[in-house]
Design an enzyme around this catalytic site. Sequence first.
Site, PDB file in Angstrom:
ATOM      1  N   GLY A 285      -9.679 -42.539  -7.188  1.00 37.73           N
ATOM      2  CA  GLY A 285      -9.649 -42.165  -8.630  1.00 37.73           C
ATOM      3  C   GLY A 285      -9.864 -40.653  -8.738  1.00 37.73           C
ATOM      4  N   THR A 286     -10.547 -40.003  -7.896  1.00 36.18           N
ATOM      5  CA  THR A 286     -10.927 -38.507  -7.668  1.00 36.18           C
ATOM      6  C   THR A 286      -9.890 -37.962  -7.637  1.00 36.18           C
ATOM      7  OG1 THR A 286     -13.250 -38.890  -7.171  1.00 36.18           O
ATOM      8  CG2 THR A 286     -12.476 -36.727  -6.610  1.00 36.18           C
TER       9      THR A 286
ATOM     10  N   ASN B  55     -17.544 -44.726 -18.306  1.00 33.98           N
ATOM     11  CA  ASN B  55     -18.131 -45.539 -17.099  1.00 33.98           C
ATOM     12  C   ASN B  55     -19.341 -45.971 -17.477  1.00 33.98           C
ATOM     13  OD1 ASN B  55     -18.014 -42.554 -17.058  1.00 33.98           O
ATOM     14  ND2 ASN B  55     -19.725 -42.772 -15.542  1.00 33.98           N
TER      15      ASN B  55
ATOM     16  N   GLN C  37     -11.988 -46.812 -14.642  1.00 34.88           N
ATOM     17  CA  GLN C  37     -12.792 -47.788 -14.920  1.00 34.88           C
ATOM     18  C   GLN C  37     -12.263 -48.939 -16.044  1.00 34.88           C
ATOM     19  OE1 GLN C  37     -16.018 -49.078 -14.041  1.00 34.88           O
ATOM     20  NE2 GLN C  37     -16.459 -47.055 -13.831  1.00 34.88           N
TER      21      GLN C  37
ATOM     22  N   HIS D 192     -11.323 -49.557  -5.706  1.00 38.47           N
ATOM     23  CA  HIS D 192     -12.381 -50.283  -5.584  1.00 38.47           C
ATOM     24  C   HIS D 192     -13.123 -50.679  -6.773  1.00 38.47           C
ATOM     25  CE1 HIS D 192     -15.655 -47.184  -6.648  1.00 38.47           C
ATOM     26  NE2 HIS D 192     -14.480 -46.410  -6.446  1.00 38.47           N
TER      27      HIS D 192
ATOM     28  N   THR E 284       0.304 -39.555   5.933  1.00 37.66           N
ATOM     29  CA  THR E 284       0.808 -40.990   6.164  1.00 37.66           C
ATOM     30  C   THR E 284       0.150 -42.096   5.360  1.00 37.66           C
ATOM     31  OG1 THR E 284       1.327 -40.321   8.550  1.00 37.66           O
ATOM     32  CG2 THR E 284       0.762 -42.657   8.065  1.00 37.66           C
TER      33      THR E 284
ATOM     34  N   CYS F 289     -32.034 -38.089 -10.967  1.00 39.10           N
ATOM     35  CA  CYS F 289     -33.205 -37.726 -10.558  1.00 39.10           C
ATOM     36  C   CYS F 289     -32.813 -36.643  -9.480  1.00 39.10           C
ATOM     37  CB  CYS F 289     -34.033 -38.672  -9.866  1.00 39.10           C
ATOM     38  SG  CYS F 289     -35.620 -38.251  -9.415  1.00 39.10           S
TER      39      CYS F 289
END
Length: 374
Positions: A74-75, A150, A178, A200, A236, A322
Amino acid sequence: MSDHTDVYLDHNATTPIAREVADAMWPYLTEHFGNPSSASSQGRTARAAVDLAREQVAQLIAAHPDEVVFTSGGTESNNLAIRGSAAVATPHVAVTSQIEHPATVEPLAHIATQHGWAVHELPVDTECRVRLDEFPSGRVGLGTLILAHNETGAIQPVAEFAARVHSAGGVVNADAAQSVGKIPVAVDDLDVDLLSIAGHKLYGPKGVGALYVRRGTGLTPVMRGGGQEGGIRPGTEDVASIVGLGTAAELAAGLLVSEADRQSDLRDLLWDRLAAAVAGLVRVSPVEGCLPNTLMVAVPGRLGAQLLESMSGLSASTGSACHAGTHTPSAALLAMGIDHATALGALRLTLGRGTTRDEIDHAAAAIVEAVRAS
Protein backbone atom coordinates in the site's frame (compact mmCIF):
# COMPACT_ATOMS: atom_id res chain seq x y z
CA MET A 1 -10.34 -21.81 24.18
CA SER A 2 -7.47 -22.28 26.62
CA ASP A 3 -6.43 -19.40 28.87
CA HIS A 4 -3.06 -18.94 27.21
CA THR A 5 -4.53 -18.57 23.72
CA ASP A 6 -4.16 -15.07 22.37
CA VAL A 7 -7.32 -13.44 21.05
CA TYR A 8 -6.24 -11.50 17.99
CA LEU A 9 -8.30 -8.34 17.49
CA ASP A 10 -5.73 -6.43 15.44
CA HIS A 11 -6.73 -7.38 11.91
CA ASN A 12 -6.49 -3.78 10.68
CA ALA A 13 -2.77 -3.96 11.47
CA THR A 14 -2.34 -7.18 9.51
CA THR A 15 -4.16 -10.40 8.75
CA PRO A 16 -2.84 -13.95 8.84
CA ILE A 17 -2.12 -15.52 5.46
CA ALA A 18 -5.06 -17.68 4.47
CA ARG A 19 -4.26 -21.37 4.05
CA GLU A 20 -5.46 -21.28 0.43
CA VAL A 21 -3.09 -18.40 -0.22
CA ALA A 22 -0.08 -20.17 1.27
CA ASP A 23 -0.89 -23.31 -0.71
CA ALA A 24 -1.13 -21.33 -3.96
CA MET A 25 2.18 -19.58 -3.30
CA TRP A 26 4.23 -22.67 -2.46
CA PRO A 27 4.86 -23.99 -6.00
CA TYR A 28 6.17 -20.55 -7.02
CA LEU A 29 8.58 -20.55 -4.11
CA THR A 30 9.93 -23.93 -5.14
CA GLU A 31 9.53 -25.54 -8.57
CA HIS A 32 8.11 -22.64 -10.64
CA PHE A 33 10.96 -20.22 -10.04
CA GLY A 34 11.13 -18.60 -13.48
CA ASN A 35 11.47 -14.91 -14.24
CA PRO A 36 8.16 -13.76 -15.81
CA SER A 37 10.10 -11.57 -18.26
CA SER A 38 12.01 -14.59 -19.57
CA ALA A 39 11.04 -16.40 -22.77
CA SER A 40 11.93 -19.79 -21.25
CA SER A 41 9.26 -22.34 -20.34
CA GLN A 42 9.79 -21.49 -16.66
CA GLY A 43 9.38 -17.83 -17.52
CA ARG A 44 6.16 -18.47 -19.43
CA THR A 45 4.77 -20.42 -16.46
CA ALA A 46 5.59 -17.51 -14.16
CA ARG A 47 4.07 -15.00 -16.60
CA ALA A 48 0.85 -17.00 -16.80
CA ALA A 49 0.62 -17.01 -13.00
CA VAL A 50 1.11 -13.23 -12.84
CA ASP A 51 -1.50 -12.71 -15.56
CA LEU A 52 -4.03 -14.82 -13.67
CA ALA A 53 -3.38 -12.90 -10.45
CA ARG A 54 -3.89 -9.63 -12.31
CA GLU A 55 -7.30 -10.88 -13.46
CA GLN A 56 -8.21 -11.97 -9.91
CA VAL A 57 -7.31 -8.59 -8.41
CA ALA A 58 -9.08 -6.73 -11.20
CA GLN A 59 -12.24 -8.75 -10.68
CA LEU A 60 -12.35 -7.89 -6.97
CA ILE A 61 -12.42 -4.16 -7.70
CA ALA A 62 -14.38 -4.38 -10.99
CA ALA A 63 -11.47 -3.13 -13.10
CA HIS A 64 -9.77 -4.26 -16.29
CA PRO A 65 -6.72 -6.50 -15.79
CA ASP A 66 -4.47 -4.10 -17.71
CA GLU A 67 -5.33 -1.42 -15.13
CA VAL A 68 -3.68 -3.38 -12.29
CA VAL A 69 -0.02 -2.67 -11.49
CA PHE A 70 1.69 -4.86 -8.91
CA THR A 71 3.76 -3.14 -6.22
CA SER A 72 5.38 -3.96 -2.89
CA GLY A 73 2.32 -2.85 -0.91
CA GLY A 74 0.00 0.00 0.00
CA THR A 75 2.77 2.46 0.79
CA GLU A 76 4.45 2.07 -2.58
CA SER A 77 1.09 2.17 -4.34
CA ASN A 78 0.18 5.48 -2.71
CA ASN A 79 3.62 6.92 -3.41
CA LEU A 80 3.34 5.90 -7.05
CA ALA A 81 -0.18 7.30 -7.29
CA ILE A 82 0.60 10.65 -5.65
CA ARG A 83 4.16 11.33 -6.78
CA GLY A 84 3.65 9.70 -10.17
CA SER A 85 0.54 11.72 -11.00
CA ALA A 86 1.94 14.93 -9.47
CA ALA A 87 4.77 14.79 -11.99
CA VAL A 88 2.31 15.39 -14.83
CA ALA A 89 -0.59 17.16 -13.11
CA THR A 90 -1.40 20.88 -13.07
CA PRO A 91 -2.10 23.06 -11.22
CA HIS A 92 0.10 22.16 -8.26
CA VAL A 93 -2.77 22.03 -5.78
CA ALA A 94 -3.77 18.86 -3.91
CA VAL A 95 -6.85 18.22 -1.77
CA THR A 96 -6.89 15.57 0.94
CA SER A 97 -8.20 15.11 4.50
CA GLN A 98 -6.86 15.56 8.02
CA ILE A 99 -7.12 11.82 8.74
CA GLU A 100 -4.92 10.22 6.10
CA HIS A 101 -2.47 7.36 6.68
CA PRO A 102 1.26 8.26 6.64
CA ALA A 103 1.52 6.42 3.31
CA THR A 104 -0.47 9.33 1.88
CA VAL A 105 0.63 12.14 4.19
CA GLU A 106 4.35 11.71 3.49
CA PRO A 107 4.15 11.62 -0.34
CA LEU A 108 1.98 14.75 -0.16
CA ALA A 109 4.58 16.40 2.08
CA HIS A 110 7.22 15.42 -0.47
CA ILE A 111 5.49 17.06 -3.42
CA ALA A 112 4.83 20.12 -1.25
CA THR A 113 8.41 20.61 -0.09
CA GLN A 114 10.22 19.36 -3.19
CA HIS A 115 7.90 20.50 -5.95
CA GLY A 116 6.00 23.45 -4.52
CA TRP A 117 2.55 21.89 -4.29
CA ALA A 118 -0.09 23.46 -2.04
CA VAL A 119 -1.89 20.79 0.01
CA HIS A 120 -5.38 21.58 1.29
CA GLU A 121 -6.52 19.30 4.15
CA LEU A 122 -10.28 18.97 4.59
CA PRO A 123 -11.55 18.67 8.19
CA VAL A 124 -13.76 15.83 9.40
CA ASP A 125 -16.97 15.74 11.40
CA THR A 126 -17.60 14.02 14.74
CA GLU A 127 -18.09 10.69 12.94
CA CYS A 128 -14.66 10.93 11.27
CA ARG A 129 -16.11 11.69 7.85
CA VAL A 130 -14.55 14.28 5.60
CA ARG A 131 -16.42 17.56 5.28
CA LEU A 132 -16.85 18.19 1.59
CA ASP A 133 -18.50 21.55 2.26
CA GLU A 134 -14.97 22.77 3.00
CA PHE A 135 -13.73 21.79 -0.47
CA PRO A 136 -11.67 24.69 -1.85
CA SER A 137 -12.70 26.72 -4.87
CA GLY A 138 -10.54 26.87 -7.96
CA ARG A 139 -8.61 24.31 -9.97
CA VAL A 140 -6.81 21.34 -8.42
CA GLY A 141 -4.32 18.86 -9.82
CA LEU A 142 -4.83 15.94 -7.44
CA GLY A 143 -7.26 14.71 -4.83
CA THR A 144 -6.47 11.80 -2.52
CA LEU A 145 -8.73 10.34 0.15
CA ILE A 146 -8.66 7.25 2.32
CA LEU A 147 -11.65 5.01 1.53
CA ALA A 148 -12.12 3.70 5.07
CA HIS A 149 -10.20 5.05 8.03
CA ASN A 150 -7.72 2.57 9.46
CA GLU A 151 -8.42 3.51 13.11
CA THR A 152 -12.11 4.37 13.33
CA GLY A 153 -13.35 2.35 10.35
CA ALA A 154 -15.35 5.32 9.05
CA ILE A 155 -16.09 4.92 5.34
CA GLN A 156 -15.47 8.13 3.42
CA PRO A 157 -17.65 9.66 0.66
CA VAL A 158 -15.06 8.95 -2.02
CA ALA A 159 -17.46 9.13 -4.99
CA GLU A 160 -18.67 12.60 -3.95
CA PHE A 161 -15.09 13.68 -3.30
CA ALA A 162 -14.06 12.36 -6.72
CA ALA A 163 -16.83 14.31 -8.43
CA ARG A 164 -15.58 17.55 -6.87
CA VAL A 165 -11.96 16.82 -7.75
CA HIS A 166 -12.83 15.94 -11.34
CA SER A 167 -14.97 19.08 -11.65
CA ALA A 168 -11.92 21.05 -10.51
CA GLY A 169 -9.77 19.33 -13.16
CA GLY A 170 -7.86 16.92 -10.95
CA VAL A 171 -6.92 13.25 -10.80
CA VAL A 172 -8.34 11.16 -7.91
CA ASN A 173 -6.52 8.60 -5.77
CA ALA A 174 -8.19 6.43 -3.13
CA ASP A 175 -6.17 4.73 -0.41
CA ALA A 176 -8.19 1.51 -0.22
CA ALA A 177 -5.63 -0.60 1.66
CA GLN A 178 -7.94 -0.96 4.65
CA SER A 179 -11.09 -1.44 2.56
CA VAL A 180 -10.44 -3.95 -0.22
CA GLY A 181 -11.52 -7.37 0.97
CA LYS A 182 -13.74 -6.00 3.75
CA ILE A 183 -16.37 -4.03 1.82
CA PRO A 184 -17.41 -4.01 -1.85
CA VAL A 185 -15.05 -1.81 -3.87
CA ALA A 186 -15.81 -0.96 -7.50
CA VAL A 187 -13.60 1.62 -9.17
CA ASP A 188 -16.31 2.93 -11.50
CA ASP A 189 -18.77 3.40 -8.64
CA LEU A 190 -16.09 5.32 -6.72
CA ASP A 191 -15.15 7.24 -9.90
CA VAL A 192 -11.45 7.11 -8.99
CA ASP A 193 -8.46 7.19 -11.33
CA LEU A 194 -6.04 5.48 -8.93
CA LEU A 195 -6.61 3.09 -6.03
CA SER A 196 -4.17 1.38 -3.65
CA ILE A 197 -4.33 -2.21 -2.37
CA ALA A 198 -2.21 -3.93 0.30
CA GLY A 199 -1.97 -7.72 0.25
CA HIS A 200 -1.49 -8.27 3.98
CA LYS A 201 -4.75 -6.50 4.81
CA LEU A 202 -6.82 -9.16 3.01
CA TYR A 203 -5.16 -12.42 4.12
CA GLY A 204 -2.38 -12.24 1.55
CA PRO A 205 1.36 -11.96 2.14
CA LYS A 206 3.18 -8.86 3.31
CA GLY A 207 5.37 -7.03 0.83
CA VAL A 208 2.97 -7.13 -2.10
CA GLY A 209 0.21 -4.83 -3.22
CA ALA A 210 -1.34 -3.29 -6.29
CA LEU A 211 -2.23 0.06 -7.76
CA TYR A 212 -5.26 0.45 -9.96
CA VAL A 213 -4.51 2.92 -12.77
CA ARG A 214 -7.51 3.85 -14.89
CA ARG A 215 -6.87 3.66 -18.62
CA GLY A 216 -5.65 7.02 -19.90
CA THR A 217 -4.44 8.28 -16.50
CA GLY A 218 -1.06 9.98 -16.75
CA LEU A 219 1.50 8.49 -14.38
CA THR A 220 5.28 8.84 -14.23
CA PRO A 221 7.28 5.97 -12.67
CA VAL A 222 8.81 6.74 -9.28
CA MET A 223 11.53 4.11 -9.77
CA ARG A 224 13.61 3.64 -12.90
CA GLY A 225 14.67 0.32 -14.38
CA GLY A 226 13.25 -2.26 -16.73
CA GLY A 227 9.92 -2.19 -18.44
CA GLN A 228 7.96 -4.44 -16.08
CA GLU A 229 4.34 -3.70 -15.13
CA GLY A 230 3.69 -1.70 -18.26
CA GLY A 231 6.75 0.43 -17.60
CA ILE A 232 5.11 1.94 -14.52
CA ARG A 233 6.76 -0.19 -11.82
CA PRO A 234 10.15 -1.63 -12.86
CA GLY A 235 11.75 -4.63 -11.19
CA THR A 236 11.35 -8.37 -11.52
CA GLU A 237 7.94 -9.32 -10.17
CA ASP A 238 7.70 -11.31 -6.94
CA VAL A 239 5.71 -14.09 -8.56
CA ALA A 240 4.90 -16.09 -5.43
CA SER A 241 3.62 -13.05 -3.55
CA ILE A 242 1.64 -11.86 -6.57
CA VAL A 243 0.05 -15.31 -6.84
CA GLY A 244 -0.77 -14.99 -3.14
CA LEU A 245 -2.40 -11.61 -3.65
CA GLY A 246 -4.44 -12.91 -6.56
CA THR A 247 -5.63 -15.91 -4.57
CA ALA A 248 -6.45 -13.67 -1.60
CA ALA A 249 -8.48 -11.41 -3.88
CA GLU A 250 -10.48 -14.32 -5.28
CA LEU A 251 -11.04 -15.70 -1.79
CA ALA A 252 -12.18 -12.30 -0.51
CA ALA A 253 -14.69 -11.93 -3.33
CA GLY A 254 -16.40 -15.15 -2.29
CA LEU A 255 -16.51 -14.27 1.41
CA LEU A 256 -17.28 -10.56 1.22
CA VAL A 257 -20.96 -10.59 2.12
CA SER A 258 -21.04 -13.49 4.58
CA GLU A 259 -17.99 -12.31 6.53
CA ALA A 260 -19.16 -8.71 6.64
CA ASP A 261 -22.45 -9.83 8.19
CA ARG A 262 -20.82 -12.23 10.63
CA GLN A 263 -18.10 -9.86 11.77
CA SER A 264 -20.42 -6.88 12.15
CA ASP A 265 -22.71 -8.96 14.37
CA LEU A 266 -19.74 -9.93 16.56
CA ARG A 267 -18.47 -6.36 16.62
CA ASP A 268 -21.86 -5.10 17.78
CA LEU A 269 -21.96 -7.80 20.45
CA LEU A 270 -18.55 -6.66 21.68
CA TRP A 271 -19.76 -3.06 21.86
CA ASP A 272 -22.90 -4.07 23.76
CA ARG A 273 -20.84 -6.02 26.31
CA LEU A 274 -18.37 -3.20 26.83
CA ALA A 275 -20.94 -0.39 26.94
CA ALA A 276 -22.96 -2.25 29.56
CA ALA A 277 -19.96 -2.78 31.83
CA VAL A 278 -17.78 0.33 31.39
CA ALA A 279 -19.35 3.58 32.56
CA GLY A 280 -18.79 6.51 30.24
CA LEU A 281 -17.32 4.41 27.43
CA VAL A 282 -17.18 6.39 24.17
CA ARG A 283 -17.83 4.73 20.84
CA VAL A 284 -15.44 6.41 18.41
CA SER A 285 -16.34 4.29 15.38
CA PRO A 286 -19.56 5.38 13.69
CA VAL A 287 -22.57 3.11 14.03
CA GLU A 288 -23.40 3.43 10.33
CA GLY A 289 -21.01 3.65 7.40
CA CYS A 290 -18.21 1.78 9.12
CA LEU A 291 -16.00 -1.17 8.25
CA PRO A 292 -17.85 -4.26 9.49
CA ASN A 293 -14.89 -5.53 11.51
CA THR A 294 -13.82 -2.30 13.24
CA LEU A 295 -14.68 -1.00 16.69
CA MET A 296 -12.76 1.87 18.23
CA VAL A 297 -13.74 2.84 21.75
CA ALA A 298 -12.26 5.26 24.25
CA VAL A 299 -12.16 5.00 28.03
CA PRO A 300 -12.01 8.53 29.46
CA GLY A 301 -9.40 9.01 32.15
CA ARG A 302 -7.39 5.94 31.17
CA LEU A 303 -4.41 5.34 28.92
CA GLY A 304 -5.25 2.88 26.15
CA ALA A 305 -1.63 1.72 26.01
CA GLN A 306 -1.61 0.87 29.72
CA LEU A 307 -4.91 -0.97 29.44
CA LEU A 308 -3.54 -3.10 26.61
CA GLU A 309 -0.37 -3.91 28.55
CA SER A 310 -2.40 -5.11 31.51
CA MET A 311 -4.66 -7.43 29.52
CA SER A 312 -3.75 -11.08 29.32
CA GLY A 313 -4.35 -12.90 26.06
CA LEU A 314 -5.60 -10.02 23.92
CA SER A 315 -3.89 -8.42 20.92
CA ALA A 316 -5.29 -5.06 19.82
CA SER A 317 -4.11 -1.52 19.15
CA THR A 318 -4.50 1.95 20.63
CA GLY A 319 -5.17 5.27 19.01
CA SER A 320 -2.05 6.84 20.43
CA ALA A 321 1.70 6.77 20.01
CA CYS A 322 4.36 6.75 22.71
CA HIS A 323 7.63 8.59 22.22
CA ALA A 324 10.18 8.81 25.07
CA GLY A 325 7.50 8.01 27.62
CA THR A 326 5.10 10.69 26.40
CA HIS A 327 1.75 9.53 25.03
CA THR A 328 0.33 11.38 22.03
CA PRO A 329 -3.31 10.84 21.05
CA SER A 330 -4.37 9.98 17.52
CA ALA A 331 -4.49 13.00 15.27
CA ALA A 332 -7.66 11.61 13.68
CA LEU A 333 -9.48 11.53 17.03
CA LEU A 334 -8.45 15.08 17.81
CA ALA A 335 -9.62 16.13 14.34
CA MET A 336 -13.02 14.61 15.20
CA GLY A 337 -13.26 16.94 18.19
CA ILE A 338 -12.58 14.30 20.84
CA ASP A 339 -10.79 15.82 23.81
CA HIS A 340 -7.15 14.98 24.51
CA ALA A 341 -7.75 12.94 27.67
CA THR A 342 -10.48 10.82 26.11
CA ALA A 343 -8.46 10.24 22.94
CA LEU A 344 -5.59 8.86 25.02
CA GLY A 345 -7.94 6.13 26.25
CA ALA A 346 -8.69 4.79 22.78
CA LEU A 347 -8.61 1.08 21.92
CA ARG A 348 -8.92 -0.22 18.35
CA LEU A 349 -10.52 -3.67 18.25
CA THR A 350 -10.60 -5.19 14.77
CA LEU A 351 -12.08 -8.59 14.00
CA GLY A 352 -11.27 -11.10 11.29
CA ARG A 353 -12.38 -14.31 9.62
CA GLY A 354 -11.12 -16.41 12.50
CA THR A 355 -12.81 -14.40 15.25
CA THR A 356 -15.35 -16.44 17.22
CA ARG A 357 -18.07 -15.58 19.72
CA ASP A 358 -16.03 -17.22 22.47
CA GLU A 359 -13.17 -14.89 21.63
CA ILE A 360 -15.47 -11.89 21.81
CA ASP A 361 -16.57 -13.04 25.27
CA HIS A 362 -12.94 -13.42 26.33
CA ALA A 363 -11.96 -10.02 24.90
CA ALA A 364 -14.85 -8.21 26.54
CA ALA A 365 -14.05 -9.77 29.92
CA ALA A 366 -10.36 -8.90 29.61
CA ILE A 367 -11.07 -5.25 28.72
CA VAL A 368 -13.61 -4.80 31.49
CA GLU A 369 -11.24 -6.36 34.02
CA ALA A 370 -8.37 -4.10 32.87
CA VAL A 371 -10.53 -0.95 33.16
CA ARG A 372 -11.76 -1.85 36.62
CA ALA A 373 -8.25 -2.64 37.81
CA SER A 374 -6.76 0.61 36.46
